[in-house]
Design a protein around this motif. Structure first.
Motif, PDB file in Angstrom:
ATOM      1  N   UNK A  31       0.853  -1.128  -0.106  1.00 55.89           N
ATOM      2  CA  UNK A  31       0.027  -0.080  -0.092  1.00 55.89           C
ATOM      3  C   UNK A  31       0.812   1.292  -0.146  1.00 55.89           C
ATOM      4  N   UNK A  35       0.567   4.239  -2.585  1.00 59.44           N
ATOM      5  CA  UNK A  35       0.472   5.638  -2.342  1.00 59.44           C
ATOM      6  C   UNK A  35       1.345   6.385  -2.925  1.00 59.44           C
ATOM      7  N   UNK A 114      -8.822   8.927  21.409  1.00 61.27           N
ATOM      8  CA  UNK A 114      -9.821   9.620  20.916  1.00 61.27           C
ATOM      9  C   UNK A 114     -10.791  10.287  22.030  1.00 61.27           C
ATOM     10  N   UNK A 224       2.534  11.988  12.879  1.00 56.32           N
ATOM     11  CA  UNK A 224       1.346  11.389  12.349  1.00 56.32           C
ATOM     12  C   UNK A 224       0.065  11.724  13.024  1.00 56.32           C
ATOM     13  N   UNK A 226      -3.440  12.560  14.559  1.00 55.61           N
ATOM     14  CA  UNK A 226      -4.669  12.584  13.570  1.00 55.61           C
ATOM     15  C   UNK A 226      -5.737  12.751  14.286  1.00 55.61           C
ATOM     16  N   UNK A 261       0.357  12.332   2.253  1.00 55.01           N
ATOM     17  CA  UNK A 261       0.936  11.349   2.955  1.00 55.01           C
ATOM     18  C   UNK A 261       2.197  10.876   2.356  1.00 55.01           C
TER      19      UNK A 261
ATOM     20  N   UNK B 121       2.878   6.425   7.676  1.00 49.29           N
ATOM     21  CA  UNK B 121       1.748   7.193   8.236  1.00 49.29           C
ATOM     22  C   UNK B 121       0.564   6.141   7.882  1.00 49.29           C
ATOM     23  N   UNK B 122      -0.306   6.251   8.829  1.00 48.74           N
ATOM     24  CA  UNK B 122      -1.808   5.443   8.749  1.00 48.74           C
ATOM     25  C   UNK B 122      -2.583   5.898   7.652  1.00 48.74           C
ATOM     26  N   UNK B 123      -2.536   7.312   7.435  1.00 47.80           N
ATOM     27  CA  UNK B 123      -3.320   7.824   6.195  1.00 47.80           C
ATOM     28  C   UNK B 123      -2.846   7.167   4.752  1.00 47.80           C
ATOM     29  N   UNK B 124      -1.590   7.157   4.822  1.00 52.97           N
ATOM     30  CA  UNK B 124      -0.942   6.576   3.609  1.00 52.97           C
ATOM     31  C   UNK B 124      -1.075   5.267   3.447  1.00 52.97           C
ATOM     32  N   UNK B 125      -1.246   4.481   4.406  1.00 49.21           N
ATOM     33  CA  UNK B 125      -1.533   2.924   4.145  1.00 49.21           C
ATOM     34  C   UNK B 125      -3.043   2.809   3.806  1.00 49.21           C
ATOM     35  N   UNK B 127      -5.505   4.890   2.762  1.00 50.16           N
ATOM     36  CA  UNK B 127      -5.737   5.324   1.442  1.00 50.16           C
ATOM     37  C   UNK B 127      -5.920   4.252   0.466  1.00 50.16           C
ATOM     38  N   UNK B 130      -8.481   1.581   1.308  1.00 52.11           N
ATOM     39  CA  UNK B 130      -9.845   1.777   1.148  1.00 52.11           C
ATOM     40  C   UNK B 130     -10.240   1.962  -0.297  1.00 52.11           C
ATOM     41  N   UNK B 148      -7.458  -4.487   8.219  1.00 53.63           N
ATOM     42  CA  UNK B 148      -6.813  -3.288   8.545  1.00 53.63           C
ATOM     43  C   UNK B 148      -6.380  -3.335   9.910  1.00 53.63           C
ATOM     44  N   UNK B 212      -9.764   0.148  20.479  1.00 52.92           N
ATOM     45  CA  UNK B 212      -9.537   1.941  20.316  1.00 52.92           C
ATOM     46  C   UNK B 212      -9.323   2.496  18.917  1.00 52.92           C
ATOM     47  N   UNK B 214      -9.166   4.085  15.431  1.00 51.23           N
ATOM     48  CA  UNK B 214     -10.144   5.186  14.844  1.00 51.23           C
ATOM     49  C   UNK B 214      -9.712   5.331  13.385  1.00 51.23           C
ATOM     50  N   UNK B 215      -8.402   5.728  13.004  1.00 49.69           N
ATOM     51  CA  UNK B 215      -8.159   6.028  11.698  1.00 49.69           C
ATOM     52  C   UNK B 215      -8.603   4.930  10.547  1.00 49.69           C
ATOM     53  N   UNK B 218     -12.117   4.885  10.488  1.00 43.26           N
ATOM     54  CA  UNK B 218     -12.744   6.057   9.642  1.00 43.26           C
ATOM     55  C   UNK B 218     -12.708   5.838   8.093  1.00 43.26           C
ATOM     56  N   UNK B 219     -11.593   5.612   7.765  1.00 41.95           N
ATOM     57  CA  UNK B 219     -11.531   5.300   6.062  1.00 41.95           C
ATOM     58  C   UNK B 219     -12.431   4.245   5.666  1.00 41.95           C
ATOM     59  N   UNK B 228     -15.634   3.848  18.393  1.00 44.22           N
ATOM     60  CA  UNK B 228     -15.117   5.089  18.568  1.00 44.22           C
ATOM     61  C   UNK B 228     -15.437   6.039  17.606  1.00 44.22           C
ATOM     62  N   UNK B 229     -16.012   5.555  16.337  1.00 46.15           N
ATOM     63  CA  UNK B 229     -16.583   6.220  15.314  1.00 46.15           C
ATOM     64  C   UNK B 229     -17.971   6.799  15.826  1.00 46.15           C
TER      65      UNK B 229
END
Lengths: 285, 276
Positions: A31, A35, A114, A224, A226, A261, B121-125, B127, B130, B148, B212, B214-215, B218-219, B228-229
């Motif tokens: 992944x 990216x 959170x 990171x 978030x 990213x 970064x979690x957001x990079x994986x 994406x 998703x 995930x 717990x 979240x990231x 969310x995706x 959590x959401x």
């Protein structure tokens, strides 16, 4: 031939490691490569392009996100390492109630990130507890809107982050402190070193591996950051992670999100390599 | 006679007050969260909210439980966390054992690379995953979220378990091998039972991480939220009593476990456990 023998001899071991290895390759490394590839692709033609980078770098939100990420990491790390070291040094002492203090210090670890953000919204809200306290102490007249952006928002997020992760820094540093043999302290005592000298010339240098470890771990997570930002600051104060999420979720643009990213990954890599280089050269001197 | 300098005087005088202030600082957010979930709205929703509430109400908790909105997210979080834990242990435990028995240089390199999976970064994986999951119809599914959550938890579990297996002396299995037992039997009959407490602690940490998380959630979620959401949803809607109650529900299992597992909260585990 040697290769075949190796496989034959260790076939059980290979079978045991393989699922983990494949999972990491398939669900982390692949992944990430995707990216990075996406970030250099044109949205329609899939041809190589730098347009995604140009697009986000031209956006004010991204500039803010970039600056906020760096500033936030710097402020959080300073707060956390200082508080962590002070409290770890206190916990190294012997006093009544030490056990209780240690247990209380671990409380934030039992709170999801959170949730710590949610709790902080009650404290830092416009009519929250912190403003109420400041008004009672007559430090401010009007309530401050902590989430409105700028340095005060960064400070708020840093305090929230500090609350959540200082326990981990404390434990990492405490483990380092406890691994310093008592004889070293006895020797510096006999030599007549003052407390400050002992701290500066004995404790700090011997604690350096633990400090490096804590610092790198914390820096990676701080870059990171978030959900805390999402909950506390919303879209007014973006960081790179929330910017990347926004690009994908609200603008449905996976390409610019990927570019953000990739920049974040680059920042983290540069930080780690740079830090290890600097820490390494100092050691040689 | 040793000289007592100013820094020693300061630290001797200040450490108790600092300790007390720090302890208060650590408690306050949790305290505020819980009182908010039990407070009468008029005591909290005013310019100077009460710090010590005298009136308590169970209305917010009743609302949350009776509305029925809590059960689907609760079930999703619970099932996903449990599935993630089981699969993570099945994959990570054998691998960790092999890694622990590698020559120390190789082992060090492997453990370090496990650690550096965290720097992505979690957001990079999340994406590309998703994007992929939309095509595969895995959005909103338990399976997709479990896959995930394994991304974060497999290296984490392996990292902790390598430490566990390292402490088991090699002689034990060598003795068994000499007696003619197969490698696999030796592993299952001798090593795994000894490692069981370490595996159990790892499992609990993995479970909490997933509970717990979240990231990724969310995706990978469109409508079937996790706990959590759901909490975040109420934060966005501005329902502070709902969000406080949901946040409290989310926190209780984590709090209990952290309290009872205090002695395992050591730096070795923590290195990986930093994610909250």
């Amino acid at each position: 031939m040697a290769y075949v023998n190796f496989v034959k001899k260790y076939k059980l071991e290979i079978a045991m490691v393989l699922p983990l290895l494949l999972y990491i390759l398939g669900f982390t490394v692949y992944p990430i490569i995707q990216t990075i590839t996406l970030s250099f692709q044109d949205q329609y033609t899939k041809a190589f392009t730098l347009a995604n980078y140009k697009e986000i770098i031209g956006k004010t939100e991204f500039k803010n996100a970039f600056f906020n990420t760096i500033a936030l990491t710097f402020i959080s790390l300073t707060l956390e390492m200082t508080a962590g070291l002070v409290i770890a040094l206190i916990l190294k002492r012997n006093f009544k109630g030490k056990g209780l203090l240690r247990s209380l210090m671990l409380v934030p670890m039992g709170v999801p990130t959170l949730v710590s953000g949610v709790a902080m919204t009650y404290i830092f809200g416009l009519y929250g507890y912190f403003n109420a306290l400041l008004q009672k102490l007559h430090i401010i007249e009007m309530p401050i809107d902590w989430a409105s952006g700028g340095l005060k928002t960064l400070l708020m997020v840093s305090v929230a982050d500090m609350w959540k992760v200082t326990p981990i820094v404390i434990l990492l540093l405490l483990a380092g402190l406890e691994s310093i043999p008592d004889e070293v302290y006895e020797a510096s005592n006999i030599d007549g070193a003052t407390a400050w000298q002992t701290f500066k010339y004995v404790t700090l240098p011997l604690l350096k591996p633990s400090i490096t470890m804590a610092l790198i771990l914390r820096a990676i997570d701080a870059f990171r950051i978030f959900e805390l930002v999402l909950v506390l600051a919303g879209r007014a104060t973006p960081v790179i992670s929330t910017f990347a999420y926004d690009e994908y979720n609200n603008y449905a643009n996976a390409y610019t999100s990927a570019a953000a990213s990739t920049i974040l990954l680059l920042i983290i890599t540069v930080f780690i390599v740079g830090y290890l280089k600097i820490a390494g050269t100092k050691e040689e001197q | 006679m040793r000289k007592i300098d100013i820094s020693e005087k300061i630290s001797n005088a200040a450490y108790i007050p600092i300790a007390i202030i720090a302890a208060i600082f650590m408690i306050i957010p949790v305290y505020i969260l819980f009182i908010t979930s039990f407070a009468v709205p008029s005591d909290i929703l005013k310019p100077h909210p009460d710090f010590f509430i005298t009136r308590f109400t169970l209305d917010h908790w009743k609302d949350v439980f009776l509305s029925g909105n809590i059960w689907p997210p609760f079930k999703k979080s619970f099932v996903v966390a449990t599935m993630t834990t089981i699969i993570a242990i099945i994959i990570a435990a054998p691998a960790a054992y092999v890694i622990a028995r590698m020559p120390s240089k190789v082992k060090y390199a492997v453990v370090l690379s496990l650690f550096f999976t965290r720097m992505f970064p979690d957001v990079g994986i999340a994406l590309p995953i998703a994007v992929q999951f939309i095509k595969l119809n895995l959005m909103d599914t338990y399976l997709g979220l479990v896959m995930a959550h394994l991304i974060v938890n497999l290296p984490f579990a392996a990292w902790i378990l390598v430490g566990t297996f390292e402490t088991i002396p090699k002689d034990l299995e060598e003795a068994a091998l000499v007696d003619g037992t197969s490698k696999l039997t030796a592993l299952m009959r001798i090593i795994m039972p000894i490692a069981l407490p370490g595996i159990a602690v790892t499992a609990i940490f993995v479970w909490l991480n997933s509970w717990n998380e979240f990231t990724y959630a969310l995706y990978l979620t469109i409508s079937d939220r996790t706990l959590p959401l759901q909490t975040y949803y109420y934060v966005q809607r501005g329902g502070i009593f709902d969000s406080a109650t949901y946040a409290a529900i989310l926190t209780i299992p984590v709090m209990l476990v952290t309290f009872f597992l205090q002695k395992y909260m050591k730096s070795g585990y923590l290195a990986g456990a930093v994610k909250g």
